[in-house]
Design an enzyme around this catalytic site. Structure first.
Site, PDB file in Angstrom:
ATOM      1  CG  ASP A  47      -1.939  -1.086   1.218  1.00 43.06           C
ATOM      2  OD1 ASP A  47      -2.310  -1.534   0.117  1.00 43.06           O
ATOM      3  OD2 ASP A  47      -2.381  -1.501   2.311  1.00 43.06           O
ATOM      4  CE1 TYR A  79       3.508  -7.325   4.186  1.00 42.59           C
ATOM      5  CE2 TYR A  79       2.964  -9.593   4.795  1.00 42.59           C
ATOM      6  CZ  TYR A  79       3.122  -8.612   3.825  1.00 42.59           C
ATOM      7  OH  TYR A  79       2.906  -8.925   2.508  1.00 42.59           O
ATOM      8  CG  ASP A  97      -5.005   2.339   5.490  1.00 42.59           C
ATOM      9  OD1 ASP A  97      -5.901   3.205   5.460  1.00 42.59           O
ATOM     10  OD2 ASP A  97      -4.358   2.001   4.477  1.00 42.59           O
ATOM     11  NE  ARG A 131      -5.006  -2.294   3.468  1.00 41.55           N
ATOM     12  CZ  ARG A 131      -5.835  -2.176   2.430  1.00 41.55           C
ATOM     13  NH1 ARG A 131      -6.885  -1.376   2.507  1.00 41.55           N
ATOM     14  NH2 ARG A 131      -5.625  -2.843   1.315  1.00 41.55           N
TER      15      ARG A 131
END
Length: 301
Positions: A47, A75, A89, A181
């Site tokens: 993103d 992550y 987010d 997310r």
């Protein structure tokens, strides 16, 4: 007649430590320009607000992209508790808030449900295709979608830190198709406090690590120089999880022409997906069939 692409026939991988605020597509474009490459792509979108490993494939390395996108990834991210957003987010609009705040023990207990083989519904703002259209384009038009859950394997989901009551820092190691997310959204719902991603960083993806990454500023500084060429990693780095087969000279020739080729030595079983090399160069990826490699992808290096 098709137009001939401009640029060099250069092949390899460049790991960029993507900064926040730029799209993955724009990073690919910048790298392609900086290396004057005919062809470039990336192995897994980040993103715009996310940072970290964005592996860029040049030339023949684009044929190995699926082996990186299918690999495990790590992550590190911060979840903001107490609010849900329309994008899941910090870039989105707050659509609901909650006063409840879980204890550390409650967070730890809730994480267990998100490990192993799980089902995950993608965010409304995602690249999932709905009847040929991207979900984020539909969402931007104000339409809410009923997205189907998708399987995801989560090898690890760990609480790293609790800076304050409103935030939890987590690390997730997962397989292909994971949406951080969605994890933040669903964890917030499970805890009864709502949540969204405050920030996100991809630490590694398959064989590529953030420590190997070059900044976008350095890409621009070294553009069109031998120094940037020297940062390229070989095509076969992406094939690290596949057995390597040493090819006979005539086998390498046959494979380059798209035919099965004889193998000199193999540490694989018939039916295994492997890659064949000759004189240190990758020649093809394919299925090992008792003494021969049957190609599915052939490299022109």
């Amino acid at each position: 007649m098709a137009r001939k692409k401009k640029g060099r026939s250069i092949s390899g991988w460049l790991v960029v430590d993507k900064p926040a605020g730029v799209t993955s597509t724009s990073v690919v474009g910048k790298v392609r320009w900086a290396l004057d490459a005919k062809k470039a792509g990336h192995a897994g979108t980040l993103d715009p607000a996310a940072t970290g490993v964005l592996a860029i494939a040049l030339g023949e390395a684009t044929k190995t992209v699926p082996f990186v996108t299918d690999a495990m990834k790590s992550y590190r991210f911060m979840v903001r508790l107490g609010a849900a957003t329309d994008t899941d987010d910090a870039e989105g609009q707050v659509i609901e808030t909650a006063e409840a705040r879980p204890s550390d023990d409650q967070v730890e207990a809730a994480l267990a449900a998100f490990r192993g083989q799980i089902e995950q519904v993608p965010p409304q703002y995602s690249a999932v295709k709905i009847e040929g259209e991207r979900a984020y384009d539909i969402a931007r038009g104000g339409e809410e979608m009923d997205l189907a859950a998708r399987p995801l394997f989560v090898e690890e989901l760990t609480l790293l830190a609790r800076p304050d009551a409103d935030h939890v820092e987590l690390r997730m190691i997962c397989g292909k198709g994971g949406y951080v997310r969605s994890i933040a959204r669903d964890l917030g719902q499970a805890l009864g406090c709502l949540g969204h991603v405050a920030w996100l960083r991809r630490e590694w993806s398959g064989p590529f690590d953030a420590a190997q990454g070059i900044s976008l500023e350095e890409v621009e500084k070294l553009a069109r120089t031998p120094e940037l060429d020297a940062r390229l990693m070989p095509v076969e780095v992406a094939l690290a999880d596949l057995p390597e087969l040493l090819l006979a000279p005539e086998g390498a020739v046959r494979l380059k022409n798209g035919n099965p080729g004889r193998v000199l030595s193999a540490s694989a079983a018939p039916g295994d997906l492997c890659w064949g090399s000759f004189e240190g160069q990758p020649v093809a990826v394919g299925t090992y069939m008792g003494g021969e490699l049957h190609p599915s992808r052939v490299f022109n290096l």
